[in-house]
Design an enzyme around this catalytic site. Sequence first.
Site, mmCIF file in Angstrom:
data_model
loop_
_atom_site.group_PDB
_atom_site.id
_atom_site.type_symbol
_atom_site.label_atom_id
_atom_site.label_comp_id
_atom_site.label_asym_id
_atom_site.label_seq_id
_atom_site.Cartn_x
_atom_site.Cartn_y
_atom_site.Cartn_z
ATOM 1 N N ARG A 233 -39.983 17.243 43.470
ATOM 2 C CA ARG A 233 -41.098 16.414 43.922
ATOM 3 C C ARG A 233 -41.523 15.698 42.503
ATOM 4 N NH1 ARG A 233 -39.975 16.677 48.438
ATOM 5 N NH2 ARG A 233 -41.279 17.670 50.028
ATOM 6 N N GLU A 262 -44.418 7.957 44.524
ATOM 7 C CA GLU A 262 -43.250 7.002 45.516
ATOM 8 C C GLU A 262 -43.959 6.616 46.820
ATOM 9 O OE1 GLU A 262 -40.750 10.666 45.771
ATOM 10 O OE2 GLU A 262 -41.294 10.837 47.862
ATOM 11 N N HIS A 294 -35.843 9.013 47.674
ATOM 12 C CA HIS A 294 -35.961 10.147 48.546
ATOM 13 C C HIS A 294 -35.114 10.255 49.504
ATOM 14 C CE1 HIS A 294 -39.444 13.221 49.034
ATOM 15 N NE2 HIS A 294 -38.302 13.615 49.591
HETATM 16 P P1 NAI Z 1 -37.525 27.492 48.540
HETATM 17 O O1 NAI Z 1 -38.766 27.766 48.931
HETATM 18 O O2 NAI Z 1 -36.240 27.946 49.272
HETATM 19 O O3 NAI Z 1 -37.091 27.616 46.916
HETATM 20 C C1 NAI Z 1 -38.054 27.267 45.867
HETATM 21 C C2 NAI Z 1 -38.004 27.978 44.817
HETATM 22 O O4 NAI Z 1 -39.105 27.523 43.834
HETATM 23 C C3 NAI Z 1 -38.581 29.683 45.015
HETATM 24 O O5 NAI Z 1 -37.365 30.608 44.807
HETATM 25 C C4 NAI Z 1 -39.521 29.602 43.933
HETATM 26 O O6 NAI Z 1 -39.859 31.176 43.940
HETATM 27 C C5 NAI Z 1 -39.446 28.810 43.122
HETATM 28 N N1 NAI Z 1 -40.772 28.462 42.344
HETATM 29 C C6 NAI Z 1 -42.139 28.357 42.688
HETATM 30 N N2 NAI Z 1 -42.778 28.396 41.742
HETATM 31 C C7 NAI Z 1 -42.054 28.226 40.768
HETATM 32 C C8 NAI Z 1 -42.380 27.997 39.547
HETATM 33 N N3 NAI Z 1 -43.568 27.705 38.908
HETATM 34 N N4 NAI Z 1 -41.554 27.727 38.524
HETATM 35 C C9 NAI Z 1 -40.013 27.803 39.034
HETATM 36 N N5 NAI Z 1 -39.476 28.226 40.086
HETATM 37 C C10 NAI Z 1 -40.567 28.278 41.044
HETATM 38 O O7 NAI Z 1 -37.391 25.742 48.539
HETATM 39 P P2 NAI Z 1 -35.985 24.744 48.852
HETATM 40 O O8 NAI Z 1 -35.818 24.561 50.075
HETATM 41 O O9 NAI Z 1 -35.062 25.317 47.883
HETATM 42 O O10 NAI Z 1 -36.642 23.354 48.322
HETATM 43 C C11 NAI Z 1 -37.138 23.284 46.715
HETATM 44 C C12 NAI Z 1 -37.861 21.960 46.726
HETATM 45 O O11 NAI Z 1 -36.871 20.958 47.065
HETATM 46 C C13 NAI Z 1 -38.901 21.533 47.670
HETATM 47 O O12 NAI Z 1 -40.158 22.413 47.382
HETATM 48 C C14 NAI Z 1 -39.023 20.405 47.964
HETATM 49 O O13 NAI Z 1 -40.001 20.123 46.796
HETATM 50 C C15 NAI Z 1 -37.864 19.714 47.382
HETATM 51 N N6 NAI Z 1 -37.235 19.172 48.516
HETATM 52 C C16 NAI Z 1 -36.693 18.062 48.234
HETATM 53 C C17 NAI Z 1 -35.926 17.148 49.279
HETATM 54 C C18 NAI Z 1 -35.501 15.918 49.049
HETATM 55 O O14 NAI Z 1 -35.207 14.936 49.975
HETATM 56 N N7 NAI Z 1 -35.319 15.260 47.765
HETATM 57 C C19 NAI Z 1 -35.880 17.694 50.575
HETATM 58 C C20 NAI Z 1 -36.402 18.829 50.969
HETATM 59 C C21 NAI Z 1 -36.847 19.722 49.515
#
Ligand code: NAI
Length: 330
Positions: A233, A262, A294
Amino acid sequence: MRVTVFSAKPYDEDFLTSANEGRHDLVFTEAALHAPTAKLASGSKVICAFVNDDLGASTLSVLHEEGVKLVALRCAGFNRVDLTMADRLGIEVARVPSYSPYAIAEHTLALVMTLNRKIHRAYNRVREGNFALNGLLGFDLHGKTIGVVGTGGIGRNVMRAFSGFGCNLLAFDPYPNDEAVALGARYVDKDELLARSEIITLHCPLTPETRHFIDEAAIAKMERCKMLVNTSRGGVIDTLAVIEGLKSGQIGALALDVYEEEEDLFFRDLSSTVIRDDIFARLLTFPNVLITGHQGFFTQEALFNIARTTMGNISAFEDDGKSLHPITRR
Ligand code: NAI
């Protein structure tokens, strides 16, 4: 049920219509959702919104007045939803928790490979008959140290790919997991990750804790950063600080699929208008910055899964009074 679908693009219409199988009355509008457009939901008990739609308190109040009971997000992130207000108004918010970690992980790799080997510049040069290699020098990924922030579904798939290149993996996540360790990652604290990583890639959600995770202080701790990558993000990095880092050379290159402001830019064709965002315009001037709008999620498989889960959330809400994936307040 009647469902107003905001920020609807032709591809949303295709995939949602197919997943709906004629059950609900889907009303598509290209309008982005914010307080002034929320009245378009009139007559719908459910609205469907996308990642940059504004679901702050004032928008939710209008939706509530129009009788909306369910906000079905067709995305995973919910940082633009005022969950406290939704709760107070009795509006359920559902999301698509996971639809394809592969799509975003693969896009992350595409950005890294393109930016490192300057494919975007080489493409234009070759089309103009310029076969000179000056300025196209890259580096081997093999043997490089990759710092992965957030080792969830996407972060782990990114690790798997980098591990295939023979990279060393460092990880930072308050909730370490065994699968990442099995992939060869070593969990370290934030300072060590910043100091040792040659590529830093961000895969954490945007929360109060991760807002401006990469700020001036973090950049000062980078010792070897050849590339910073953000497909999570926009708000996870402080863009102004990163611009200074690029200017000083502290950050070797920058790849972005997301940007702090964005919502005024992405998902629309602005090629005939003047970009008013001076910070974004400054980013575009760097030869070592690569930006996509994005599109990490944008694969057929991801859109199929998003549409299927979204319609599943809506149907379950109609049948059982509760969606399949409600967002619980933290
Ligand atoms: P997920 O929930 O599987 O993994 C997120 C990880 O971040 C978890 O392991 C969590 O413990 C960790 N986390 C939480 N707080 C943290 C911190 N303070 N410091 C470091 N790590 C921390 O989520 P997923 O599916 O891997 O997605 C990650 C991110 O990708 C989403 O939150 C979203 O912002 C972004 N995303 C981007 C997309 C795009 O089109 N560019 C599409 C989908 C998601």
